[in-house]
Design a protein around this motif. Sequence first.
Motif, mmCIF file in Angstrom:
data_model
loop_
_atom_site.group_PDB
_atom_site.id
_atom_site.type_symbol
_atom_site.label_atom_id
_atom_site.label_comp_id
_atom_site.label_asym_id
_atom_site.label_seq_id
_atom_site.Cartn_x
_atom_site.Cartn_y
_atom_site.Cartn_z
ATOM 1 N N VAL A 167 0.847 -1.205 0.000
ATOM 2 C CA VAL A 167 0.000 0.000 0.000
ATOM 3 C C VAL A 167 0.879 1.250 0.000
ATOM 4 C CG1 VAL A 167 -1.773 1.284 1.295
ATOM 5 C CG2 VAL A 167 -1.912 -1.221 1.137
ATOM 6 N N ALA A 168 1.963 1.211 0.784
ATOM 7 C CA ALA A 168 2.858 2.392 0.868
ATOM 8 C C ALA A 168 3.493 2.664 -0.495
ATOM 9 C CB ALA A 168 3.935 2.157 1.918
ATOM 10 N N ASP A 198 -17.969 4.674 -0.767
ATOM 11 C CA ASP A 198 -17.560 3.431 -1.413
ATOM 12 C C ASP A 198 -17.543 2.268 -0.413
ATOM 13 O OD1 ASP A 198 -17.097 2.740 -3.973
ATOM 14 O OD2 ASP A 198 -14.959 3.240 -3.994
ATOM 15 N N GLY A 199 -18.001 2.531 0.813
ATOM 16 C CA GLY A 199 -18.081 1.461 1.820
ATOM 17 C C GLY A 199 -16.767 1.180 2.535
ATOM 18 N N LEU A 210 -9.476 -0.761 -1.486
ATOM 19 C CA LEU A 210 -9.014 0.598 -1.168
ATOM 20 C C LEU A 210 -8.319 1.202 -2.393
ATOM 21 C CD1 LEU A 210 -8.191 2.828 1.054
ATOM 22 C CD2 LEU A 210 -5.994 1.653 1.004
ATOM 23 N N LEU A 211 -7.383 0.457 -2.980
ATOM 24 C CA LEU A 211 -6.611 1.001 -4.108
ATOM 25 C C LEU A 211 -7.510 1.240 -5.323
ATOM 26 C CD1 LEU A 211 -3.285 -1.035 -3.681
ATOM 27 C CD2 LEU A 211 -3.768 1.310 -2.950
ATOM 28 N N LYS A 212 -8.506 0.371 -5.499
ATOM 29 C CA LYS A 212 -9.438 0.567 -6.611
ATOM 30 C C LYS A 212 -10.232 1.859 -6.399
ATOM 31 C CE LYS A 212 -13.236 -1.241 -9.248
ATOM 32 N NZ LYS A 212 -13.893 0.060 -9.097
ATOM 33 N N ASP A 235 -10.383 5.260 -8.743
ATOM 34 C CA ASP A 235 -11.601 5.951 -9.183
ATOM 35 C C ASP A 235 -11.522 7.441 -8.831
ATOM 36 O OD1 ASP A 235 -12.591 3.592 -10.093
ATOM 37 O OD2 ASP A 235 -13.966 3.244 -8.415
ATOM 38 N N TYR A 236 -11.099 7.719 -7.625
ATOM 39 C CA TYR A 236 -11.002 9.108 -7.149
ATOM 40 C C TYR A 236 -10.020 9.880 -8.042
ATOM 41 C CZ TYR A 236 -10.394 12.841 -3.612
ATOM 42 O OH TYR A 236 -10.355 14.035 -2.930
#
Length: 350
Positions: free
Chosen positions: A268-269, A306-307, A336-338, A342-343
């Motif tokens: 993630v980092a 997005d939940g 999360l990354l998806k 989108d953002y």
Amino acid sequence: MKSDDIRALVRPNIQKLCPYSTARDEYKGTIGVFLDANESPFPTGWNRYPDPRQTTLREKLAPIKGVKPENIFFGNGSDEAIDLIFRIFCVPGKDNVVAIAPSYGMYAVSASINDVEVREVVLNEDFSLPYDRLLAACDADTKAIFLCSPNNPSGNAFSNEEIFKVLENFNGIVIVDEAYIDFCSVPSLLGSLDRYPNLVVFQTFSKARGLAGLRLGLAFSNPYVISVMMMVKYPYNINASTQKFALAALENGIDAQVAEIVAQRARVAAALPQYSFVRKVYPSEANFILVKVDDANRLYDHLIADGIIVRNRNRVVGCAGCLRITIGLPEENDKLLKSLNDYEKGNIRG
Ligand code: PMP
């Protein structure tokens, strides 16, 4: 600081305390007929009071942690241990404590409940320890310094040497909250308990052990401080099911799960800096990452829509623009990354 000096730090009313003695404290042998505690004799699985001293659990955990059973206190979450520090060492309305900021919010909440002033010392901009300012904030009524390493929410750890300097130059209790120590490359301070009688280390079963729902926090210190904590706590502070399940959990290692979280943290980092809205990814030694973004509130709302819930730290001192993201399962981190993709593309929800 010498061990004899610790006694003088304890509030006079606590020094004089005659603690409640439970029915089960009074006899240590093997008994088959329990007519001493006004319990129900009908077996429900839980009709007997739990061991007030958690003897089996303490004996089982001691070799795992490389300490003696008399160095261990179990609390109803770390929050109980935090509260006890105030109740044991700080005279309400008179004494104070010093704590780093930003850090775990319960130090200040517990201080307020106990009518004890907290002098918050803001960490340096890179979240390193402001040693000189920390000691300068102390006066004759400062009974404790609260440190947290790895620190929540910044995620960084302080070196043992920096903490030794505080322990050596402050005449009071130094609490080091190691809730996230299992994810950290800096070793725990548990090996230094004998050297520093003023050291209290907090750990918890809530993070790497995966038992947040059981509520089991730990304090490690010299036998005198632990004996005072045992005297002041509620007699049956750790319920029977918590003791039973925690004991069973100690049969299992946590290395594989910790390794998975650490690997996911790296993933993630590494992914976060690719987004144009990410300004800074703070290095983490814990199971979360603090990230500074262009508009923390907007991104937070998007993730919620997005939940996905993260912790918005935008209004916390030193953390303007920051979200704290806990590392989840691989598929949760995928989501999360998806959502961040989108953002980035302008598909903003919320
Ligand atoms: N210490 C720190 C630094 C934490 O971040 C937390 C929880 N977020 C705790 C303690 C709470 O631990 P427990 O569940 O044992 O009360």
